[in-house]
Design an enzyme around this catalytic site. Sequence first.
Site, PDB file in Angstrom:
ATOM      1  N   SER A  15       0.680  -1.109  -0.353  1.00 57.38           N
ATOM      2  CA  SER A  15      -0.507   0.354  -0.079  1.00 57.38           C
ATOM      3  C   SER A  15       0.706   0.952  -0.251  1.00 57.38           C
ATOM      4  O   SER A  15       1.896   1.763  -1.072  1.00 57.38           O
ATOM      5  CB  SER A  15      -0.945  -0.555   1.533  1.00 57.38           C
ATOM      6  OG  SER A  15      -1.662   1.013   1.162  1.00 57.38           O
TER       7      SER A  15
ATOM      8  N   ASP B 265      -9.892  -4.377  -4.693  1.00 56.24           N
ATOM      9  CA  ASP B 265      -9.094  -3.197  -4.604  1.00 56.24           C
ATOM     10  C   ASP B 265      -8.921  -2.670  -5.275  1.00 56.24           C
ATOM     11  O   ASP B 265      -9.228  -2.751  -6.757  1.00 56.24           O
ATOM     12  CB  ASP B 265      -7.855  -4.020  -3.577  1.00 56.24           C
ATOM     13  CG  ASP B 265      -6.712  -2.395  -3.417  1.00 56.24           C
ATOM     14  OD1 ASP B 265      -7.175  -2.002  -3.316  1.00 56.24           O
ATOM     15  OD2 ASP B 265      -5.670  -2.851  -3.149  1.00 56.24           O
TER      16      ASP B 265
ATOM     17  N   HIS C 221      -8.259  -5.255  -0.326  1.00 50.91           N
ATOM     18  CA  HIS C 221      -6.950  -4.389  -0.102  1.00 50.91           C
ATOM     19  C   HIS C 221      -5.907  -5.859   1.251  1.00 50.91           C
ATOM     20  O   HIS C 221      -6.309  -5.167   1.799  1.00 50.91           O
ATOM     21  CB  HIS C 221      -7.154  -3.388   0.268  1.00 50.91           C
ATOM     22  CG  HIS C 221      -5.825  -1.988  -0.109  1.00 50.91           C
ATOM     23  ND1 HIS C 221      -4.670  -2.350  -1.181  1.00 50.91           N
ATOM     24  CD2 HIS C 221      -5.484  -1.539   1.147  1.00 50.91           C
ATOM     25  CE1 HIS C 221      -4.072  -1.633  -0.713  1.00 50.91           C
ATOM     26  NE2 HIS C 221      -4.245  -1.095   0.533  1.00 50.91           N
TER      27      HIS C 221
END
Length: 318
Positions: free
Chosen positions: A163, A258, A290
């Site tokens: 991320s 995601d 995610h």
Amino acid sequence: MDSEIAFDYSPRFRIFKNGGIERLVPETFVPPSLNPENGVVSKDAVYSPEKNLSLRIYLPQNSVYETGEKKIPLLVYFHGGGFIMETAFSPIYHTFLTSAVSATDCIAVSVEYRRAPEHPIPTLYEDSWDAIQWIFTHITRSGPEDWLNKHADFSKVFLAGDSAGANIAHHMAIRVDKEKLPPENFKISGMILFHPYFLSKALIEEMEVEAMRYYERLWRIASPDSGNGVEDPWINVVGSDLTGLGCRRVLVMVAGNDVLARGGWSYVAELEKSGWIGKVKVMETKEEGHVFHLRDPDSENARRVLRNFAEFLKEETF
């Protein structure tokens, strides 16, 4: 504190219009351990005394007792959390790095950095670069940390992150090439981006979903002084020059459920046509969201992610 809330991410944190932040849940610090977990030991080291910043080093237990000259690949990892949440010492990252080192037989360094909004962008990039430079003081085998001196193979260095941490890893790979770290012509062996946090105005308009607007708001909190918003090169890396990426191979992980997956795919497409000299591959897990591999590490799909990660590290660099 001004009671007007600008951004509410309960139960994690709230941001107020005066710039203050209220972290609602105490953060859990998992201590390092010299008692092996999954055959892996860990310890912390300070890389920036003036900023009170440290990192965590993970080492396979069998390497502790290695008496020869065997060196193992070095993984430098940057944690995620939207530039605002989590730390290198959070339970999910301690668990993941322990599993990753066990699966890959590498030495890993998990970098802690100062987070937004208390420390807005680009502070965390500078902290991360300080960590890279500290790590590379060990390339002559005379650095301050014995594990890195004895065990790290600096001909096999990998950058990784999830991320926001994947975003940081990308920028560190760019800077490695720009700053010309020793030795001469050094290249990172590979980079692994788990569900990277990349945005652009075009991506947001294309998706038109509230979840994407959430990530846009999160970025504006992390980088309040950015006049370009999501067109800022820190977050819109697809719109920047990728030819200077200082690594030979890239693995991008995306998850089908995601909203950030589109940014990962765009990154791969731009990298392939940019003129960058290297190889890029993608692993997609269609039915997951995610960073699912951190939230549910015992699931079969999470195990598959870890296997692909391990295979990538073990591949011969061209």
